[in-house]
Design a protein around this motif. Structure first.
Motif, mmCIF file in Angstrom:
data_model
loop_
_atom_site.group_PDB
_atom_site.id
_atom_site.type_symbol
_atom_site.label_atom_id
_atom_site.label_comp_id
_atom_site.label_asym_id
_atom_site.label_seq_id
_atom_site.Cartn_x
_atom_site.Cartn_y
_atom_site.Cartn_z
ATOM 1 N N ASN A 21 0.812 -1.226 0.000
ATOM 2 C CA ASN A 21 0.000 0.000 0.000
ATOM 3 C C ASN A 21 0.846 1.277 0.000
ATOM 4 O O ASN A 21 0.421 2.306 -0.541
ATOM 5 N N ALA A 22 2.026 1.229 0.626
ATOM 6 C CA ALA A 22 2.826 2.444 0.780
ATOM 7 C C ALA A 22 3.871 2.611 -0.323
ATOM 8 O O ALA A 22 4.569 3.623 -0.359
ATOM 9 N N SER A 23 3.983 1.638 -1.210
ATOM 10 C CA SER A 23 4.996 1.715 -2.272
ATOM 11 C C SER A 23 4.631 2.801 -3.284
ATOM 12 O O SER A 23 3.488 2.894 -3.738
ATOM 13 N N GLN A 24 5.611 3.622 -3.620
ATOM 14 C CA GLN A 24 5.389 4.664 -4.625
ATOM 15 C C GLN A 24 6.627 4.835 -5.494
ATOM 16 O O GLN A 24 7.745 4.555 -5.076
ATOM 17 N N ASP A 25 6.377 5.267 -6.707
ATOM 18 C CA ASP A 25 7.481 5.486 -7.633
ATOM 19 C C ASP A 25 8.457 6.513 -7.068
ATOM 20 O O ASP A 25 8.038 7.505 -6.459
ATOM 21 N N PHE A 26 9.750 6.299 -7.292
ATOM 22 C CA PHE A 26 10.749 7.164 -6.664
ATOM 23 C C PHE A 26 10.655 8.608 -7.141
ATOM 24 O O PHE A 26 10.776 9.547 -6.343
ATOM 25 N N ILE A 27 10.465 8.816 -8.437
ATOM 26 C CA ILE A 27 10.402 10.191 -8.936
ATOM 27 C C ILE A 27 9.224 10.924 -8.304
ATOM 28 O O ILE A 27 9.348 12.083 -7.885
ATOM 29 N N GLN A 28 8.081 10.236 -8.194
ATOM 30 C CA GLN A 28 6.928 10.855 -7.550
ATOM 31 C C GLN A 28 7.223 11.129 -6.077
ATOM 32 O O GLN A 28 6.884 12.182 -5.536
ATOM 33 N N PHE A 29 7.882 10.159 -5.427
ATOM 34 C CA PHE A 29 8.253 10.322 -4.021
ATOM 35 C C PHE A 29 9.186 11.522 -3.834
ATOM 36 O O PHE A 29 8.978 12.359 -2.942
ATOM 37 N N LYS A 30 10.204 11.611 -4.688
ATOM 38 C CA LYS A 30 11.155 12.713 -4.551
ATOM 39 C C LYS A 30 10.487 14.048 -4.853
ATOM 40 O O LYS A 30 10.754 15.059 -4.187
ATOM 41 N N THR A 31 9.599 14.042 -5.852
ATOM 42 C CA THR A 31 8.884 15.276 -6.191
ATOM 43 C C THR A 31 8.062 15.770 -5.007
ATOM 44 O O THR A 31 8.096 16.954 -4.649
ATOM 45 N N ASP A 32 7.321 14.850 -4.382
ATOM 46 C CA ASP A 32 6.503 15.232 -3.217
ATOM 47 C C ASP A 32 7.382 15.710 -2.066
ATOM 48 O O ASP A 32 7.056 16.686 -1.375
ATOM 49 N N GLN A 71 5.766 14.984 -17.106
ATOM 50 C CA GLN A 71 4.352 15.354 -16.992
ATOM 51 C C GLN A 71 3.908 15.356 -15.527
ATOM 52 O O GLN A 71 3.205 16.266 -15.079
ATOM 53 N N GLN A 72 4.333 14.310 -14.774
ATOM 54 C CA GLN A 72 3.973 14.237 -13.353
ATOM 55 C C GLN A 72 4.566 15.410 -12.580
ATOM 56 O O GLN A 72 3.907 16.002 -11.714
ATOM 57 N N THR A 73 5.822 15.728 -12.874
ATOM 58 C CA THR A 73 6.490 16.833 -12.177
ATOM 59 C C THR A 73 5.805 18.159 -12.489
ATOM 60 O O THR A 73 5.653 19.030 -11.612
ATOM 61 N N SER A 74 5.381 18.313 -13.727
ATOM 62 C CA SER A 74 4.669 19.534 -14.124
ATOM 63 C C SER A 74 3.405 19.710 -13.297
ATOM 64 O O SER A 74 3.095 20.811 -12.814
ATOM 65 N N GLN A 75 2.677 18.615 -13.101
ATOM 66 C CA GLN A 75 1.446 18.686 -12.320
ATOM 67 C C GLN A 75 1.734 18.934 -10.836
ATOM 68 O O GLN A 75 1.041 19.710 -10.179
ATOM 69 N N ALA A 76 2.774 18.269 -10.314
ATOM 70 C CA ALA A 76 3.076 18.393 -8.882
ATOM 71 C C ALA A 76 3.471 19.815 -8.507
ATOM 72 O O ALA A 76 3.117 20.307 -7.430
ATOM 73 N N PHE A 77 4.215 20.503 -9.389
ATOM 74 C CA PHE A 77 4.696 21.848 -9.089
ATOM 75 C C PHE A 77 3.826 22.936 -9.731
ATOM 76 O O PHE A 77 4.147 24.123 -9.619
ATOM 77 N N SER A 78 2.768 22.513 -10.449
ATOM 78 C CA SER A 78 1.884 23.474 -11.136
ATOM 79 C C SER A 78 2.685 24.406 -12.032
ATOM 80 O O SER A 78 2.564 25.640 -11.974
ATOM 81 N N ILE A 79 3.514 23.797 -12.864
ATOM 82 C CA ILE A 79 4.354 24.571 -13.778
ATOM 83 C C ILE A 79 4.196 24.000 -15.181
ATOM 84 O O ILE A 79 4.008 22.787 -15.352
ATOM 85 N N ASP A 80 4.231 24.870 -16.186
ATOM 86 C CA ASP A 80 4.024 24.452 -17.567
ATOM 87 C C ASP A 80 5.048 23.386 -17.977
ATOM 88 O O ASP A 80 6.244 23.517 -17.710
ATOM 89 N N GLU A 81 4.541 22.339 -18.623
ATOM 90 C CA GLU A 81 5.409 21.217 -18.993
ATOM 91 C C GLU A 81 6.520 21.641 -19.953
ATOM 92 O O GLU A 81 7.647 21.162 -19.867
ATOM 93 N N GLN A 82 6.220 22.546 -20.897
ATOM 94 C CA GLN A 82 7.227 22.969 -21.862
ATOM 95 C C GLN A 82 8.369 23.714 -21.179
ATOM 96 O O GLN A 82 9.527 23.611 -21.591
ATOM 97 N N VAL A 83 8.057 24.443 -20.107
ATOM 98 C CA VAL A 83 9.113 25.116 -19.343
ATOM 99 C C VAL A 83 10.039 24.081 -18.723
ATOM 100 O O VAL A 83 11.266 24.233 -18.730
ATOM 101 N N LEU A 84 9.458 23.004 -18.192
ATOM 102 C CA LEU A 84 10.270 21.929 -17.618
ATOM 103 C C LEU A 84 11.148 21.274 -18.683
ATOM 104 O O LEU A 84 12.319 20.971 -18.435
ATOM 105 N N ILE A 85 10.568 21.029 -19.857
ATOM 106 C CA ILE A 85 11.338 20.391 -20.935
ATOM 107 C C ILE A 85 12.514 21.270 -21.326
ATOM 108 O O ILE A 85 13.639 20.794 -21.540
ATOM 109 N N THR A 86 12.277 22.568 -21.425
ATOM 110 C CA THR A 86 13.357 23.496 -21.781
ATOM 111 C C THR A 86 14.464 23.463 -20.732
ATOM 112 O O THR A 86 15.653 23.403 -21.059
ATOM 113 N N GLU A 87 14.091 23.493 -19.470
ATOM 114 C CA GLU A 87 15.084 23.453 -18.395
ATOM 115 C C GLU A 87 15.806 22.106 -18.372
ATOM 116 O O GLU A 87 17.014 22.039 -18.158
#
Length: 691
Positions: free
Chosen positions: A370-381, A419-435
């Motif tokens: 039940n508590a297992s989560q993907d690492f990228i999602q975990f680190k993002t949170d 895409q997940q990171t974009s949603q977690a930080f409420s930031i435009d996905e294209q900005v993330l891709i550029t960075e």
């Protein structure tokens, strides 16, 4: 040196199944007739390590390692030929009778084997002290029982106890004839030095009054120890480990892997914890696919060990935030190694060992699920919570997550994580891709000494230092093709040269190719290859490939030494009434012979079953053996004629008397006639009658 009778060696090799043996170390998957895996001898992300069950050999098309079942154990364990045979004999229940040796002779067999021997003896000594002495039972065994460990777990992991004495181990070893130098080499005893660093002649046990955790390699041999003190307010370290030695390299070891490897392969998942007791408690709770980094920072060697058995890792953390932050770099390394990483957290104050003892086996398993989560999602949170409303911290947190995403080899996974990171930080996905692409360019630029030379960019952003042509999309850096992709490309008409550049599309051949091999050597190689692969196959009634080739080659000289040697071995096998088989010759005493046999007998590509499905007949070499044998003999004869012709023509450039001149001219005329005849038979010239 110990000697094993040939009859016993033959019995071991006969019973040893190479798929079973190799399967103890890597996870094999069938593709066609052969089995494939990522190579256990070098770091790779696409499988290039092949096992041919029918031939009893393995071959890595990446690093070149190859051989039979005995050679594999020698390579993977770093042992001698004799020790590899003993390993296989033990696995298959075959008794090995050797000439009787004294303990000193056994220890002197070689330095490495002697260290294995004393380490194994020390493990047995500590285990006996734990179970059968008053001090061991009252202190060591009492502690282990207090930690909830039962007798089965204690025996499975061969736990022990070292008496609280300065020289118990050393004195016992002396009585049994074990040499102190090997106890020192493995770190079981320590030499006391004076203030100037000189040997005082005094020796004492490294481990005293501690619970002992033997550390095994993947084949179950003891290579070192971890030890925990039980003294309250002890000024020494709580845990003490064996020092590095010839047999123990802590960066290449995972505690519990020997006991866990089969479960990891079966479950297709590895749980990664930090301590010995975490492994022991989970294993006892029927979670057997668990290993520990033993408190050290995760290393590339440990990651390669995990990847031998699975691509999936779940890291189990306690709830300490500082500890989690300190471990994030290690998880980035897991991502970079091509592993799928998930994370499970436990409540503050609990680690895996304490939590399973608190809630029980079933509730612990439920928590893992039940508590297992993907690492990228975990680190993002995690970093998003820490950044909170601080814009500067939030920007740094985003870059931190992007750095981890950059470690993921799979481009589709990277896109999903963005895409997940974009949603977690409420930031435009294209900005993330550029960075993200900017980080990639900076990283590759530093790696290339300041020149931006490419990278795994996303979203069409330019990742090369050179500007693309007007209107042209930038070309991504090519990735290496897997063996399966190469085979498919070749099946559809690509030449090997077309694949020189790798990548998603066919590339132009590299200009800096390896030199063309000597023609004589190539012809001799082809004859030996046919002899090795098809010896018993019939060409005519009562005439096999081996008989035909050896008869045709009776007066033909071989110029390349190793091919001549292998030809001689094949002839000897036939004279003794045996076919020259790969399974036999792959066990030869000469390493160069073993390597050549493996190379000649291994086929990198297999014909796709799609041809049969579409009812397209593709002729196999096996169906055209007469033509293959004839062509091989003709080519070898032609190259010998051409060589002799070149020698004769060279001789004409030097002063000769009339008789010698005439003799050379007559021979040259005959050689040219033979050369033309051979060329006509091979179809490399057009006969005049057809012109």
């Amino acid at each position: 040196m110990a000697r094993i009778p040939k009859e016993t060696v033959d019995q071991i090799i006969h019973h040893a199944d190479i798929v079973e043996v190799v399967g103890d170390f890597v996870s094999l998957k069938r593709k066609g007739q052969n089995m494939w895996a990522c190579c256990p001898f070098h770091h790779e992300k696409s499988p290039s390590f092949s096992v041919a069950p029918a031939k009893g050999l393995y071959k890595c098309f990446g690093c070149g390692k190859a051989g039979g079942v005995v050679q594999f154990i020698m390579d993977i364990e770093g042992t001698s030929y004799v020790e590899a045979l003993k390993y296989l004999a033990k696995k298959y229940g075959i008794d090995v009778e050797e000439e009787e040796k004294t303990p000193e002779q056994q220890l002197a067999q070689n330095e490495k084997d002697s260290q294995f021997i004393v380490s194994n003896w020390a493990k047995d000594h500590y285990h006996n002290l734990l179970l059968n002495t008053d001090e061991g039972q009252s202190i060591g065994l009492s502690y282990l029982r207090q930690r909830g460990l039962n007798q089965t777990t204690i025996k499975t992991f061969e736990l022990g106890y070292s008496l609280d004495q300065w020289d118990d181990l050393m004195k016992t070893a002396d009585k049994l004839g074990y040499e102190r130098k090997y106890l020192e080499k493995t770190g079981l005893i320590i030499t006391r030095e004076d203030e100037q660093g000189k040997d005082t002649g005094r020796r004492y046990d490294r481990f005293r009054g501690r619970v002992m955790f033997p550390i095994h390699n993947v084949s179950g041999r003891v290579i070192g120890f971890g030890a925990r003190t039980l003294k309250p307010n002890d000024k020494t370290a709580k845990y003490l480990n064996s020092p590095e030695s010839e047999i123990y390299h802590k960066s290449d070891v995972l505690y519990g892997l020997y006991q866990a490897r089969q479960a990891i392969r079966t479950e297709e998942l590895c749980y990664l914890v930090e301590g010995y007791l975490d492994v022991l408690s989970l294993h006892q709770g029927d979670i057997k696919n668990v290993v520990a980094s033993s408190g050290t920072s995760l290393t590339d060697g440990q990651i390669r060990l995990i990847k031998r058995y699975t691509d999936n890792v779940t890291v189990l953390y306690d709830g300490d935030a500082a500890g989690i932050r300190a471990s994030l770099r290690g998880i980035d390394m897991l991502l970079e190694g091509g592993l799928n990483v998930r994370v499970v957290l436990f409540p503050d104050g609990d680690d895996p060992d304490s939590y399973i003892r608190k809630v029980g086996d079933q509730r612990f398993k439920d928590h893992l699920e039940n508590a297992s989560q993907d690492f990228i999602q975990f680190k993002t949170d995690l970093v998003a919570r820490e950044a909170a409303q601080d814009p500067v911290k939030k920007a740094e947190a985003i870059r931190d997550v992007l750095q981890s995403i950059g470690k993921v080899p799979d481009p589709i996974k990277r896109q999903v994580f963005l895409q997940q990171t974009s949603q977690a930080f409420s930031i435009d996905e294209q900005v993330l891709i550029t960075e993200y692409n900017k980080l990639v360019r900076n990283a590759t630029g530093k790696a290339a000494g300041g020149t931006n030379s490419g990278g795994s960019g996303l979203g069409g952003a330019q990742t090369s230092g050179a500007a693309p042509a007007s209107g042209a999309a930038p070309r991504p850096a090519p990735r290496p093709m897997s063996p399966e992709e190469e085979a498919e490309a070749l099946m559809y008409g690509a030449s090997p040269e077309d694949l020189a550049g790798g990548g998603d599309t066919l590339m132009a051949p590299k200009e800096d190719l390896e030199p063309v091999p000597d023609v004589q050597e190539s012809c001799e190689r082809e004859v030996v290859r046919l002899l090795l692969l098809y010896s018993p196959q019939p060409l005519a009634p009562e005439v096999s490939v081996a008989q035909y080739l050896l008869q045709q080659l009776d007066d033909t000289p071989f110029k390349t030494g190793i091919y001549g040697d292998l030809l001689h071995l094949c002839r000897e096998e036939l004279e003794q009434g045996r076919w020259p088989e790969v399974r036999t010759l792959i066990q030869h005493g000469r390493s160069d012979i073993r390597a050549l046999v493996a190379e000649l007998a291994t086929e990198k590509y297999e014909l796709s079953p799609n041809w049969t499905t579409h009812q397209i007949y593709v002729p196999r070499e096996l169906d055209q053996l007469q033509i293959a044998c004839d062509n091989a003999i003709l080519r070898l004869n032609k190259v010998n004629v051409e060589r002799e012709l070149a020698i004769r023509l060279e001789a004409l450039r030097h002063p000769l008397d009339d008789d010698a001149m005439m003799e050379h001219l007559q021979t040259i005329r005959l050689l040219k006639q033979m050369d033309n005849q051979l060329a006509g038979m091979l179809g490399t010239v057009i006969p005049r009658s057809a012109q």
